[in-house]
Design a protein around this motif. Sequence first.
Motif, short mmCIF file in Angstrom:
data_model
loop_
_atom_site.label_atom_id
_atom_site.label_comp_id
_atom_site.label_asym_id
_atom_site.label_seq_id
_atom_site.Cartn_x
_atom_site.Cartn_y
_atom_site.Cartn_z
N ILE A 524 10.37 1.90 49.33
CA ILE A 524 9.40 0.96 49.90
C ILE A 524 8.63 1.59 51.05
CG2 ILE A 524 10.64 -1.11 49.19
CD1 ILE A 524 11.87 -1.22 51.94
N HIS A 560 10.76 -6.40 52.12
CA HIS A 560 12.15 -6.09 51.82
C HIS A 560 13.08 -6.89 52.75
CE1 HIS A 560 11.06 -3.20 54.98
NE2 HIS A 560 12.32 -3.18 55.32
N ALA A 564 10.14 -11.21 50.98
CA ALA A 564 10.11 -10.64 49.63
C ALA A 564 10.07 -11.69 48.54
CB ALA A 564 11.32 -9.73 49.41
N SER A 571 9.37 -5.53 45.14
CA SER A 571 8.84 -4.30 44.52
C SER A 571 7.50 -4.56 43.82
CB SER A 571 9.84 -3.74 43.51
OG SER A 571 9.98 -4.62 42.41
#
Length: 764
Positions: A524, A560, A564, A571
């Motif tokens: 990330i 993250h 998220a 992702s």
Amino acid sequence: MEQINIHGARIHNLKNIDLTIPKHELVVITGISGSGKSSLAFDILFEEGKNQYLRSIGIMAGLDNEDRFDTIEGIGPTVAVHQNTIRQSNPRSTVGTKTGILNQLALIYASDGKILDEHMEHLSPSLFLYTTADGMCISCKGRGSYYDINLKQLVPDKTTTLLEVYDSLKVTSGFLRILKKKYGMYFDTSFWQLPEDIQDEVVYGTYDNGKQSYCLERILRNAYEKGEDVEEVYVKIICPDCHGERVGDDARKVFFHGKRIGELAQMTLEGLLDYLNGIPGEELSQFSKNAIKNVRRKLNQLIKFRLGHLTLYREMSSLSGGEVQRIFLHLHLESKLDSLIYVFDEPMAGLHPSEKQSMIEAIKELRDLGNTVIVVEHDKEMISQADHIIEIGPKAGIEGGTVVYQGDYKDYVKADTLLSKYLSHKCDMPQCESRTDTFDKKDCIILKHANIHCLKDLTVAFPLHVMVGIAGLSGSGKSSLIEDTLLKRITSARKYGHASGITGVERISSFAKISQEPIGKSAISTPASYIGIWDKIRELFAKQPEAKIRNMNAGYFSFHSKGACPDCGGSGYERIFLTSNFSVDKLCPTCHGKRFQEESLLVKYKEKTITDVLEMSIIEAVFFFADQSNIAKPLHILDHMGMGYLTLGQPTSSLSGGEAQRVKLAKELGKQRGGNMLYVLDEPTTGLSMYDTALLLKLLDHLVTNGNSVIIIEHNIDVLKNCDYIIELGPEGGDMGGEIIAKGTPEQLTANPNSKTGRYLICS
């Protein structure tokens, strides 16, 4: 079909381009950094070729949901060789395992090997391979060597106390408090008078659930892994059981024409070929004749690619970029497959000018087998020998993404594009300010007894406050001299106040190593997080009225953490594994690639969501955050370096080696430095067009003009011509390298008959 037809390609910054690419030709795609050339080559051609093949066998049905283009016709199965996929870090991966030659030799030993002990059973091929549990040497786990502490060197004085040993290793105050609780009663005792069990524990520690306690071995291992020069006290020891042969007792009892397999694996490839050529054919079984024929063919090709100096046990992680590229090209050529589309990512990177033609000939051989070879490249020589050239541009980011030229080289030189001007000399590289007559010969750092890897006990003076180029063939010892010797000794000298084999470190205030290693170990990691502005941006969003009403802190603006997307974990996609090491990515159906949960996207700063900010280019962000100086300053530096096309949220893993170096350099320049720095760069022109190289040269010249020093490992002739001083290693690579064959100004190298670089400095 004899061509690939693309209509409406629009991924990233590509602007709905239409393109026809001829098949069975060598096609070069070029353009400045960020123009969109990699998007075309890899995100369109490679990905669609791969996806169409997978769909044809029923694997990818229903997974293609990204609107990247209108239509593609004529695409076929594709093979891609990315820069970032060929870099190896696995210490068990060697030239022998990667090329398959070790497996072939194992079969030969199992078939025709002679066992001394008549009562031993016939051995299976796996027993001759250090990569198998049956075959590896138990003592070194198949590594052939290990590191251990030279205590007599570390503590030469019999009166040195345990506390003085810790002090000499610069143990932090926090760890010293922990050690004092455990060994405090022994702090004033001479190390050599400690009880034997305590001395052993101090040196090697204890283990609790597999975790090693804080000890001298752990301290020195950490220092070694950080690049410090601790090799006088933390020494590499050849395994006393297998003597570096890596395999177990049973395999070492088997001989093939007087040699054990471990002995063959430690020969150079040229030496191994000579050995195999000397074996009479009538003494071999038919199976071994065929296997040796195959091995000879592999060795001949690797030697043709100028890799004859390597050994089968040479670890892939220790190879130069050029050496790794050539091994991968060998593997593809060896397959003899045709009708494929190969996509290469800068195969000329890391090659000395004298090595480039053999690489071009190999790529042409791949084409002549009946394949289409598409190369993303900036190299002048590769461009000049292409059948077809495509330039994407005209500039980077939103100013790129169109086809500005398509055709042959003859017409390309006449074209008026940003890059073709450098080929026709309508544009020339900047000429850095010459300092060759003014720099002080006494103002230097001197290395003595540099002998790691192939270096032959060198003494080298590096002039300061100038730009010094380090040149030489692939594998000649450039990285061994700079990264493994100079930087390690500077690190040790600055940490411990002294280091053997180096003088003059006090002449610099500090140093910065700008390598090609990937930035950000996390998947990330982004340019925004790496240069240190991401936390500031998240805090800015947390201060907005809507965020305060909802009681949202900065964690809600992290993909993250609390912010998220709950389904993809931030992702933006779902990864579907088709095999243990092959996967495809599907856009997350919940967040549609935005990465954040819905509540986080309700908060806006200047009418932009946190996702909008991540999708901004650096040049857009400079204007957007103009009133936030702590965010805008590092962005200004990146823009000034020609990196304005990068987006703030772009994964750092997608950056080329050259791009990663410039981001690192921008981070260093953003720090408050007092001047008199030493900047060390490793082939920073990797991934850079001639236009981008010109920007880099101006920056490096500016650094030196402002009182800093620059050492640059480089093959690019335009860069070397602008160095004040060049140190050239050679004459060849591996055991035939490791010597200084020429040194001096570029003009002095052109007149030096020993220089292999000088002749190219004249020609360019």
